[in-house]
Design a protein around this motif. Structure first.
Motif, PDB file in Angstrom:
ATOM      1  N   PHE A  25       0.803  -1.217   0.000  1.00  0.00           N
ATOM      2  CA  PHE A  25       0.000   0.000   0.000  1.00  0.00           C
ATOM      3  C   PHE A  25       0.840   1.272   0.000  1.00  0.00           C
ATOM      4  O   PHE A  25       1.893   1.335   0.612  1.00  0.00           O
ATOM      5  N   SER A  26       0.317   2.289  -0.629  1.00  0.00           N
ATOM      6  CA  SER A  26       0.717   3.677  -0.402  1.00  0.00           C
ATOM      7  C   SER A  26      -0.522   4.522  -0.654  1.00  0.00           C
ATOM      8  O   SER A  26      -1.423   4.112  -1.383  1.00  0.00           O
ATOM      9  N   ILE A  27      -0.601   5.683  -0.025  1.00  0.00           N
ATOM     10  CA  ILE A  27      -1.787   6.525  -0.165  1.00  0.00           C
ATOM     11  C   ILE A  27      -1.356   7.928  -0.556  1.00  0.00           C
ATOM     12  O   ILE A  27      -0.330   8.431  -0.078  1.00  0.00           O
ATOM     13  N   HIS A  28      -2.132   8.562  -1.448  1.00  0.00           N
ATOM     14  CA  HIS A  28      -1.755   9.841  -2.027  1.00  0.00           C
ATOM     15  C   HIS A  28      -2.984  10.732  -2.163  1.00  0.00           C
ATOM     16  O   HIS A  28      -4.078  10.259  -2.491  1.00  0.00           O
ATOM     17  N   PHE A  29      -2.775  12.050  -1.951  1.00  0.00           N
ATOM     18  CA  PHE A  29      -3.836  13.034  -2.044  1.00  0.00           C
ATOM     19  C   PHE A  29      -3.403  14.094  -3.041  1.00  0.00           C
ATOM     20  O   PHE A  29      -2.628  14.991  -2.716  1.00  0.00           O
ATOM     21  N   PRO A  30      -3.855  14.008  -4.295  1.00  0.00           N
ATOM     22  CA  PRO A  30      -3.341  14.896  -5.340  1.00  0.00           C
ATOM     23  C   PRO A  30      -3.735  16.348  -5.101  1.00  0.00           C
ATOM     24  O   PRO A  30      -4.883  16.644  -4.747  1.00  0.00           O
ATOM     25  N   PRO A  31      -2.803  17.279  -5.279  1.00  0.00           N
ATOM     26  CA  PRO A  31      -3.106  18.703  -5.116  1.00  0.00           C
ATOM     27  C   PRO A  31      -4.217  19.136  -6.089  1.00  0.00           C
ATOM     28  O   PRO A  31      -4.287  18.661  -7.225  1.00  0.00           O
ATOM     29  N   GLY A  32      -5.068  20.027  -5.631  1.00  0.00           N
ATOM     30  CA  GLY A  32      -6.117  20.562  -6.487  1.00  0.00           C
ATOM     31  C   GLY A  32      -7.329  19.679  -6.650  1.00  0.00           C
ATOM     32  O   GLY A  32      -8.256  20.025  -7.387  1.00  0.00           O
ATOM     33  N   SER A  33      -7.340  18.525  -5.990  1.00  0.00           N
ATOM     34  CA  SER A  33      -8.483  17.599  -6.063  1.00  0.00           C
ATOM     35  C   SER A  33      -8.872  17.226  -4.633  1.00  0.00           C
ATOM     36  O   SER A  33      -8.452  16.192  -4.115  1.00  0.00           O
ATOM     37  N   PRO A  34      -9.673  18.055  -3.974  1.00  0.00           N
ATOM     38  CA  PRO A  34      -9.898  17.898  -2.530  1.00  0.00           C
ATOM     39  C   PRO A  34     -10.653  16.653  -2.121  1.00  0.00           C
ATOM     40  O   PRO A  34     -10.667  16.324  -0.929  1.00  0.00           O
ATOM     41  N   HIS A  35     -11.276  15.950  -3.064  1.00  0.00           N
ATOM     42  CA  HIS A  35     -12.033  14.755  -2.699  1.00  0.00           C
ATOM     43  C   HIS A  35     -11.443  13.474  -3.299  1.00  0.00           C
ATOM     44  O   HIS A  35     -11.971  12.388  -3.076  1.00  0.00           O
ATOM     45  N   ARG A  36     -10.344  13.597  -4.044  1.00  0.00           N
ATOM     46  CA  ARG A  36      -9.743  12.432  -4.699  1.00  0.00           C
ATOM     47  C   ARG A  36      -8.693  11.803  -3.793  1.00  0.00           C
ATOM     48  O   ARG A  36      -7.907  12.490  -3.157  1.00  0.00           O
ATOM     49  N   ILE A  37      -8.680  10.477  -3.767  1.00  0.00           N
ATOM     50  CA  ILE A  37      -7.680   9.715  -3.034  1.00  0.00           C
ATOM     51  C   ILE A  37      -7.150   8.621  -3.953  1.00  0.00           C
ATOM     52  O   ILE A  37      -7.928   7.966  -4.657  1.00  0.00           O
TER      53      ILE A  37
END
Length: 412
Positions: A25-37
């Protein structure tokens, strides 16, 4: 904020394919997409557009090689996200880095100096979406190269080259251009710093290591570019050190333990978290001088969306009953958010639908979708890189690169 994932193996009685269970696993929160994981797993890249309520995926064979092969468990991918939200993936072999600018739909390979090379690690600049650093391992050592177009192509010049094995490269958030790399020899680790993406760099500093251990970069502190967290990993031990002054001195944060670390997070409030696959969470609050240890899920990753307080934790679907949990009380408790059994299938874009259908037909059995014996997780209404791998896995990766290089040399 900053997280790393680790090789982890599920329960012995779990459903498997090719000897592997999907728990990398790894988890990422892309900039500019406040609800995307994004969640990186060893069967593909999972995507949620609604804060984890629903999930689809792009299968690993399509991600790493543009293939429609049914399964590709032999080469786990490592993922990261650029400052403008572009995805980068590395299969950990000579298949190169791939890149997606359309939310995991298409994955063209990066070109240039990484083509046909063993890319051991890469890191995109959190401030500059055009810059990505990568370290390449060869039969005679390793070196760092750079991309200045967001990972599309990598330049030819070797920015930093060493006869040792580079184990990590990372770029600071709080001061543009500051970057660090680690490498190791038989009895010592090496730490090298740069103020300009390794166009120039300081004199490498060595520090002692226990036998059969290697240094990895866990994270550069997001508020202090001189503070760098290191993992010292070995076949029989695991520990965390920090250099508060850009490599001048090193301090032990978590003494050597035989309980392998699997995850690390420097949270937005300055709290440090380090998790293990056995279900332990080390926590050090900003004003504290030592870590406390508490029970937790069997952790595979830790992460936090920048600017938020919620902590996300990848768990063991078999042992914990869910694959992704959340904590809103500083890691004291975790609540289920998602189980792989809830995966809805491939992403709806045409390339993924076409190239991942065979994979999906087989992976449902691997994940236990529809099986009573699989982890149940929550209901749908519920709320760096290679620093992760253990020394034995890392050594296997390096050996594979060397053997491949030797085979190609003999064919010439």
């Amino acid at each position: 904020m900053v997280a790393f994932a680790a090789i982890a193996f599920g329960a012995a009685n779990a459903v498997r394919a090719d000897g592997a269970f999907p728990d990398e696993f790894s988890i990422h929160f892309p900039p500019g997409s406040p609800h995307r994981i994004y969640i990186g797993a060893n069967f593909g890249l999972l995507v949620s557009e609604d804060d984890g309520l629903t999930w689809r995926y792009s299968c690993e064979p399509w991600v790493v090689s543009g293939s429609n092969a049914a399964l590709a468990f032999a080469n786990v991918s490592f993922y990261n996200v650029t400052a403008d939200g572009v995805l980068l993936a590395d299969a950990g072999d000579i298949r190169n880095i791939t890149r997606s600018s359309d939310v995991a739909c298409t994955w063209p390979s990066s070109t240039g100096s990484v083509t046909g090379q063993f890319v051991a690690d890469f890191f995109p600049d959190p401030n500059d979406a055009t810059v990505v650093l990568a370290n390449v391992v060869t039969s005679s050592g390793s070196y760092i190269v750079a991309s200045h177009d967001g990972g599309k192509t990598f330049d030819a010049p070797h920015l930093y080259e060493t006869g040792e094995i580079l184990t990590g490269v990372e770029i600071a958030r709080s001061k543009p251009g500051v970057a660090y790399a680690t490498s190791f020899s038989s009895a010592s680790g090496t730490f090298v710093a740069s103020a300009d993406h390794f166009t120039t760099y300081s004199t490498p500093r060595t520090f002692p290591l226990d036998p059969a251990t290697e240094p990895r970069i866990l994270a550069v502190d997001p508020d202090d570019e001189r503070k760098v967290y290191l993992r010292i990993v070995g076949a029989l031990s695991d520990s965390i050190r920090v250099t508060p002054d850009g490599g001048q001195t090193f301090q032990v944060l978590v003494p050597a333990t035989q309980d392998p670390l699997s995850s690390f997070l420097r949270a937005s409030d300055g709290t440090l978290y380090a998790g293990t696959r056995s279900g332990k969470l080390y926590v050090r609050k900003p004003a504290a001088t030592e870590f406390t240890v508490q029970n937790a899920p069997h952790l595979r990753c830790l992460g936090q969306r920048p600017g938020s307080t919620r902590i996300y934790a990848c768990a063991d679907m078999v042992l914990d009953g869910y694959s992704l949990g959340v904590s809103d009380d500083g890691g004291a408790t975790f609540q289920p958010l998602m189980s792989f059994t809830q995966l809805l299938g491939p992403l709806t874009c045409a390339p993924v639908q076409t190239n991942c259908q065979a994979h999906w037909e087989r992976i449902q059995g691997v994940l236990g979708i529809g099986s009573r014996d699989a982890g149940q997780g929550s209901s749908k209404s519920g709320g760096s890189h290679c620093a992760s791998a253990g020394a034995d896995v890392w050594s296997w990766c390096v050996l594979a690169a060397l053997l491949s290089r030797q085979r190609r040399a003999r064919r010439r």
